[in-house]
Design an enzyme around this catalytic site. Structure first.
Site: not given
Length: 250
Positions: A60, A129, A171, A174, A187, A244
Site C-alpha cells: 500500500d 479501485n 477471470c 469476465c 469508499c 473477455c
C-alpha cells in the site's frame, strides 16, 4: 516439527480436524501478498498474521488519514500521517513476532506486480479501485497465481476467487469488463459502514486459509454477494466469457 510455543499459540485451530499439525505447517510455509491495507486489508492481515501465515507481503502506498480510522482497525490515532504498509507491518509483528512481514510502501502497478506475484503462493486483493483490480487480475493470471478478491460499498460486499494455475477458467474481467471502469465508485465517493468490511474481510482471510489447507473454496469462480444491512448472502456462478480481453482466447 512445530515448537512447543507454536503448538500453544495455534492450539485452538490445530484442534480442528481440517487443520491439525500438518495444516499448521502448511500455513507456516505459505507466502501471501495483501494488496491494499484499508478497510478490508486491515482485518485480512490481522487474521492471517494471527493464524501463523509464514510470510506476508503488505502492499500500500498511502499514508494514514483521520477518515481511515472509522473502519481501518489496524491503525490508531497516533499513526496519523504515517505509511500504512510500515505501520501495519509493525502492528502485525507485535501481534505475532514469529512470522515474516515485508512492507511495500508503494502502489501495485503492473510492471512491479508482474515481477512480484510469481514470488508468492496466493494474492489477496483488498483494494477499492476497479482499475487496480484489473491490473491484479491480469498480473496474477500471467503469473499463474490464485487470487481472492473482495470489495465493499455502503452495506454491500462482494467476494470471489480465481485459480489461475488452471486453464480455461474465468477471470475478473469476465465479471466486470475493463470498459466499465469509469462507472466505478470507491469508499471515498460512495461511503461504507465499518463492520461490513470486517465481515467480508474475515471471509476473504478464511477463503485464503482454506485454499492453503487444501479445503474446498466456495468462492472459486463464484461471486458471493453479502448484504450486511439484512444479513443476506447470495451466490452466483461465473462463466468464462469468450469475448473477455484477458482470458477469452484460452
Amino acid at each position: 516439527m512445530l515448537s512447543a510455543r507454536e503448538l500453544q499459540r495455534y492450539s485452538r485451530q490445530i484442534l480442528l480436524p481440517q487443520v491439525g499439525e500438518e495444516g499448521q505447517k502448511k500455513l507456516a510455509a505459505a507466502r501471501l501478498m495483501v494488496i491494499g491495507l484499508g478497510g478490508l486489508g486491515s482485518p485480512v492481515a490481522l487474521y492471517l498474521a494471527a493464524a501463523g501465515i509464514g510470510t506476508l507481503h503488505l502492499v500500500d502506498g498511502d499514508c494514514i488519514d483521520l477518515s481511515n480510522l472509522q473502519r481501518q482497525v489496524i491503525y490508531k490515532t497516533n499513526h496519523l500521517g504515517k505509511s500504512k504498509a510500515q505501520v501495519a507491518a509493525q502492528q502485525l509483528t507485535a501481534a505475532n513476532p514469529a512470522i515474516h512481514i515485508h512492507a511495500h510502501n508503494r502502489m501495485a502497478d503492473a510492471p512491479w506486480l508482474r515481477r512480484q506475484a510469481g514470488q508468492v503462493d496466493l494474492v489477496l486483493d483488498c483494494t477499492d479501485n476497479l482499475e487496480i483490480r484489473h491490473v491484479i487480475n491480469r498480473s496474477c493470471r500471467e503469473a499463474r497465481r490464485p487470487v481472492v478478491m473482495a470489495s465493499v460499498q455502503g452495506f454491500s460486499g462482494q467476494l470471489i476467487s480465481f485459480d489461475f494455475s488452471r486453464n480455461r477458467h474465468p477471470c475478473y474481467a469476465c465479471l466486470f469488463p475493463p470498459q466499465a471502469r469509469s462507472a466505478a465508485q470507491n469508499c471515498s465517493s460512495a461511503g461504507v459502514i465499518g463492520p461490513a468490511l470486517g465481515m467480508v474481510g474475515s471471509m476473504q482471510a478464511l477463503e485464503a486459509m482454506k485454499w492453503l489447507l487444501g479445503l474446498p473454496v466456495p468462492s472459486l469462480n463464484q461471486l458471493h454477494l453479502v448484504e450486511a444491512e439484512t444479513l443476506g448472502l447470495q451466490s452466483l456462478q461465473l462463466q468464462r466469457q469468450r469475448d473477455c480481453p484477458v482470458c477469452g482466447q484460452d
